[in-house]
Design a protein around this motif. Sequence first.
Motif, PDB file in Angstrom:
ATOM      1  N   LEU A  62       0.829  -1.196   0.000  1.00 17.31           N
ATOM      2  CA  LEU A  62       0.000   0.000   0.000  1.00 17.31           C
ATOM      3  C   LEU A  62       0.863   1.245   0.000  1.00 17.31           C
ATOM      4  O   LEU A  62       2.077   1.179   0.234  1.00 17.31           O
ATOM      5  CB  LEU A  62      -0.926   0.010   1.216  1.00 17.31           C
ATOM      6  N   ALA A  63       0.226   2.383  -0.246  1.00 21.44           N
ATOM      7  CA  ALA A  63       0.924   3.660  -0.232  1.00 21.44           C
ATOM      8  C   ALA A  63       1.314   4.016   1.203  1.00 21.44           C
ATOM      9  O   ALA A  63       0.582   3.708   2.151  1.00 21.44           O
ATOM     10  CB  ALA A  63       0.027   4.753  -0.815  1.00 21.44           C
ATOM     11  N   PRO A  64       2.472   4.671   1.390  1.00 19.58           N
ATOM     12  CA  PRO A  64       2.935   4.982   2.751  1.00 19.58           C
ATOM     13  C   PRO A  64       1.925   5.778   3.570  1.00 19.58           C
ATOM     14  O   PRO A  64       1.812   5.574   4.780  1.00 19.58           O
ATOM     15  CB  PRO A  64       4.207   5.791   2.507  1.00 19.58           C
ATOM     16  N   ARG A  65       1.172   6.663   2.933  1.00 26.27           N
ATOM     17  CA  ARG A  65       0.245   7.497   3.699  1.00 26.27           C
ATOM     18  C   ARG A  65      -0.910   6.703   4.297  1.00 26.27           C
ATOM     19  O   ARG A  65      -1.621   7.222   5.164  1.00 26.27           O
ATOM     20  CB  ARG A  65      -0.286   8.639   2.833  1.00 26.27           C
ATOM     21  N   LEU A  66      -1.124   5.490   3.817  1.00 27.15           N
ATOM     22  CA  LEU A  66      -2.179   4.646   4.384  1.00 27.15           C
ATOM     23  C   LEU A  66      -1.659   3.731   5.490  1.00 27.15           C
ATOM     24  O   LEU A  66      -2.452   3.068   6.172  1.00 27.15           O
ATOM     25  CB  LEU A  66      -2.815   3.777   3.293  1.00 27.15           C
ATOM     26  N   ALA A  67      -0.331   3.692   5.666  1.00 27.34           N
ATOM     27  CA  ALA A  67       0.248   2.704   6.571  1.00 27.34           C
ATOM     28  C   ALA A  67      -0.204   2.888   8.016  1.00 27.34           C
ATOM     29  O   ALA A  67      -0.376   1.907   8.750  1.00 27.34           O
ATOM     30  CB  ALA A  67       1.769   2.750   6.480  1.00 27.34           C
ATOM     31  N   ASP A  68      -0.396   4.131   8.461  1.00 24.97           N
ATOM     32  CA  ASP A  68      -0.802   4.360   9.849  1.00 24.97           C
ATOM     33  C   ASP A  68      -2.169   3.778  10.153  1.00 24.97           C
ATOM     34  O   ASP A  68      -2.472   3.484  11.315  1.00 24.97           O
ATOM     35  CB  ASP A  68      -0.809   5.862  10.158  1.00 24.97           C
ATOM     36  N   ARG A  69      -3.006   3.616   9.117  1.00 28.88           N
ATOM     37  CA  ARG A  69      -4.341   3.076   9.339  1.00 28.88           C
ATOM     38  C   ARG A  69      -4.350   1.549   9.341  1.00 28.88           C
ATOM     39  O   ARG A  69      -5.355   0.933   9.678  1.00 28.88           O
ATOM     40  CB  ARG A  69      -5.295   3.557   8.233  1.00 28.88           C
TER      41      ARG A  69
END
Length: 294
Positions: free
Chosen positions: A169-176
């Motif tokens: 996945l894209a890094p910006r989605l990793a926190d979710r």
Amino acid sequence: MDRAQLPLNALRAFEASARHLSFTRAGLELCVGQAAVSHQVNRLEALLGVRLFHRLPRGLALTDEGAALVPLLVDSFDRMAAMLDRYASGQPREPLTLGVVGTFATGWLLPRLDAFTAAHRFVDVRLRTHNNRVDLAGEGLDYAIRFGDGAWHGVEAEPLLAAPLTPMLAPRLADRVRSPAALAGATLLRSYRADEWPRWFEAVGLACPPLTGPVFDSSVTMAVAARAGAGIALLPPAMFADALEDGSLVAPFAECIDTGRYWLTRQKARAPGPAMRAFRDWLMDACETAGPQA
């Protein structure tokens, strides 16, 4: 039809008209008038006894018969051009037509292809990508590299590389998405192989959530969607090493599933020539260097 009576001018006029869907533009390419192209196509249709085009107020549309004829002509003209180039250059080169599933082409073969061509200058490589659905005989392919279990009728298949799948996945989605359970609330991008996500969730001991994300016929385009943040994709890290290295994709979990591998395939009835043998030997050596086959 007697080969001596093949209407080559008419076939060329049809092929150009099929590409442009216009007699006028085909005439410009062939340096003849629109009427001459139309006459040649009419002659070919009369000879074959079928309509090759629907004549529309603005242009042309291929009939089913015309659409079936186009790829055969394109391949034939390409092969004739390649042979003439060999004579014109004075260098004996042998064409090698490869059909390669897009993921393997972009993720593994293309970065290494220059090494093959530099070592085997007598081979004239013709590369076509596909989405894992390929017809070796119908497309005039010497080899096809595809993904699966190796069981294709009438085909000799040799294993190349395993390609386990893991969520990316894209890094910006990793926190979710800090745990596999968090995937249940995310958009899960799907391939046409419907069992992949259920098998991955089974591997991590979870029930598979309802799958409603868009379906892709290519891992390459699915990876583009994942990089854009459209959802989470099951992808083979070995084929997307560059994206993982540059950080445009991340793989947060260690769990992978093995759904098949890449194979080098050819028709059993096709006897390999020098170019085919050179490519096969180089590819096997390169894959063995890159990683284990099992």
